[in-house]
Motif scaffolding. Sequence first.
Motif, short mmCIF file in Angstrom:
data_model
loop_
_atom_site.label_atom_id
_atom_site.label_comp_id
_atom_site.label_asym_id
_atom_site.label_seq_id
_atom_site.Cartn_x
_atom_site.Cartn_y
_atom_site.Cartn_z
N SER A 31 0.34 -7.32 2.98
CA SER A 31 -0.51 -6.21 2.78
C SER A 31 -1.83 -6.65 3.35
O SER A 31 -2.71 -6.06 4.17
CB SER A 31 -0.81 -5.60 1.24
OG SER A 31 -1.84 -4.91 1.09
N TRP A 34 -1.57 -6.54 7.14
CA TRP A 34 -1.70 -5.25 7.94
C TRP A 34 -3.13 -4.59 7.34
O TRP A 34 -3.48 -3.88 8.50
CB TRP A 34 -0.66 -4.26 7.10
CG TRP A 34 0.68 -4.59 7.71
CD1 TRP A 34 1.41 -5.51 7.51
CD2 TRP A 34 1.15 -3.75 8.86
NE1 TRP A 34 2.77 -5.10 8.14
CE2 TRP A 34 2.44 -4.21 9.33
CE3 TRP A 34 0.57 -2.64 9.90
CZ2 TRP A 34 3.34 -3.94 10.26
CZ3 TRP A 34 1.42 -2.05 10.84
CH2 TRP A 34 2.61 -2.88 11.07
N LEU A 185 10.02 2.95 10.05
CA LEU A 185 9.04 2.34 10.06
C LEU A 185 8.90 1.18 9.39
O LEU A 185 9.57 1.05 8.27
CB LEU A 185 8.31 3.49 9.31
CG LEU A 185 7.89 4.77 9.70
CD1 LEU A 185 6.64 5.65 8.77
CD2 LEU A 185 7.02 4.70 10.97
N MET A 187 7.51 -1.33 7.08
CA MET A 187 6.36 -1.09 5.97
C MET A 187 6.89 -2.08 4.96
O MET A 187 5.82 -2.27 3.95
CB MET A 187 6.59 0.23 5.48
CG MET A 187 5.79 1.36 6.24
SD MET A 187 5.62 3.18 5.46
CE MET A 187 7.49 3.36 5.00
N SER A 188 7.95 -2.68 4.67
CA SER A 188 8.23 -3.37 3.54
C SER A 188 8.91 -4.94 3.92
O SER A 188 9.61 -4.95 4.91
CB SER A 188 9.31 -2.82 2.62
OG SER A 188 9.58 -3.48 1.29
N ASN A 192 12.71 -4.11 4.70
CA ASN A 192 12.01 -3.03 5.08
C ASN A 192 12.81 -1.58 4.38
O ASN A 192 13.13 -0.81 5.06
CB ASN A 192 12.30 -2.66 6.84
CG ASN A 192 11.24 -1.63 7.40
OD1 ASN A 192 10.24 -1.41 6.71
ND2 ASN A 192 11.93 -1.02 8.08
N VAL A 195 10.62 1.93 0.62
CA VAL A 195 9.65 2.70 0.84
C VAL A 195 9.77 4.16 1.38
O VAL A 195 10.90 4.59 1.58
CB VAL A 195 8.98 2.11 2.25
CG1 VAL A 195 8.41 0.76 1.78
CG2 VAL A 195 9.89 1.98 3.00
N MET A 225 -0.40 4.10 6.01
CA MET A 225 -0.09 3.51 7.53
C MET A 225 -0.83 4.12 8.49
O MET A 225 -0.73 5.39 8.61
CB MET A 225 1.48 3.60 7.65
CG MET A 225 1.89 3.18 9.07
SD MET A 225 3.59 2.92 9.47
CE MET A 225 3.84 1.20 9.01
N PRO A 233 2.64 2.68 15.38
CA PRO A 233 1.74 2.09 14.19
C PRO A 233 0.92 1.20 14.43
O PRO A 233 0.97 0.19 15.15
CB PRO A 233 2.79 1.38 13.29
CG PRO A 233 4.39 2.01 13.93
CD PRO A 233 3.84 2.43 15.21
N LEU A 236 -1.48 -0.98 8.08
CA LEU A 236 -1.10 -0.96 6.86
C LEU A 236 -1.62 -1.26 5.82
O LEU A 236 -2.28 -2.51 5.79
CB LEU A 236 0.41 -1.35 6.63
CG LEU A 236 1.14 -0.74 5.28
CD1 LEU A 236 1.52 0.79 5.34
CD2 LEU A 236 2.48 -1.53 5.11
#
Length: 387
Positions: A31, A34, A185, A187-188, A192, A195, A225, A233, A236
Motif C-alpha cells: 500500500s 502504490w 488487475l 492489486m493484492s 493477486n 480483491v 486504484m 494502472p 493504488l
Amino acid sequence: MERPLPPRAAARSRTVLACLTVVLAIGAAESARWTRSARAAAAPSTLPAVVPGRVSLTELSRSMIPMPRNTPSAHASALATLPGDRMVTFWWAGSRESGPDVKVYASQWHNGKWGEPWEVASRDSLGKALGFGVRRIGNPVAWTDRHGRIHLYVVATGLGGWAASRVAHMVSSDEGTSFQMKRVLPMSPMFNTSVLVRTNAVGLVDGGWWLPVYFELGIKYPMLMAFGPDGEPTGLARIGARTTTLQPAIVPVSRLEVRAWMRDASDQRRVQHARSRDGGASWEDLPPLALNNESTSVAALRLANGDFLMLHNHMGNKDSSRSTLRLSLSKDGQTWRPVADVARGGAGDEFSYPTMQQVGNELHVTYTFQRQAIAHHRYRISIGENI
C-alpha cells in the motif's frame, strides 16, 4: 480456566497467525509503495462551479430493465455513459448468486427506454480469455473513457469463494457490443486474489480515472486504484485504517479534498466515512455517519449546488433487512436528511446495491429488485432559490 490447545492445533494456530502477520506486513508495504506512485495522478475530476440554491428531485419514470430468459436471479448493476445522453448498464444474472450459469449482461438506454439485453461475459468466456478456470462471476463496474471506450471490471474467482476473487479488466470499442480482455488487475500481495469491485469509477482531469476497490480476506479494507488516460494502472491507495469497511463510494469535493463513504461489516451497522486532503493519496478515518445501513453497498454523488446525495439501505429500530432503499441529502457529508424512499417493502424484501449516474439535468438510479431484476428510476434535478 481454558485448556491448552493440543500440540497439532497449537501449531496450526501459530501458522495461521504467522501467515496473517505476513499478509498484513506485505499489504502495508504494498500500500505504501502504490500510494507514493499515486500522488502523480491524484487530481480529481473537473468540478463545475457551485450553483447556489436548493435542490429538488422530480421523478420522471420508473421501469424494470429487460431480463434475459431463464434467469430468475439478478444483482449488482453498474451504469456507464454513452454519447448523446445514452447509457449502458451491466449486471449479473443466472439461477442464483455464485451459480455456474451466472453471466454478465448489458442493456442500452436510448430514446427513453431500455433495449433488449445481451450477454457480455460468462465463466467459459472469461476462463478462456484469462487462461485459468473461472468458478464464479460477481460484481461488474464500468467506466467510459474520453475516447468512448468502455472499461468493464468484473469480479471472477478460480478455486474458493469470493475471498479468492480477482478483477478482470476488459475493454470495448463498440459501445459494449463486444469486449477484449486486457488484464487481471494487480492489486493484492496474496497471489493477486481477495480483491473485488462494486462502486462507480471517478474521472480525473487528465482523462484518467479512479476505480474504487476493496480487499476481503478475514479483514476488509477499501482502496482506490488510479488509471491513466491510456487505461494503464498508475497507483493504488488504501482508504483509512479500518479493517471492517468495504465497497467505497468516492466523491471529489475540491481539487484536493475527496470523500469516501463505505459499507460497514462491523456490529455498528453505520455508513463509514473517510476523507483525503491531498487528492486521494492519503486518507483519514472520520466518525461514522448517523445513517444506519444493513451491511450493503451505498451510492453517492455531488450535485451542482455542492450538496451530496446518497442511496443507502435504511433500517428501523427492529429491522435488519434491505427492505428500504433511502435517498438522503447532505451539505457537509456528515449530517444527512432523508429526501425520499426510492423503494420500500416488508420483512424479506430486498432493494439493494444501488448505483447513480447524472446525465445532464437528470439523475438515473438502478438497483437490485428482490434479487429478481434490476429496477431503474429517473429524476429531474432542479436547483433554485425558490424551490
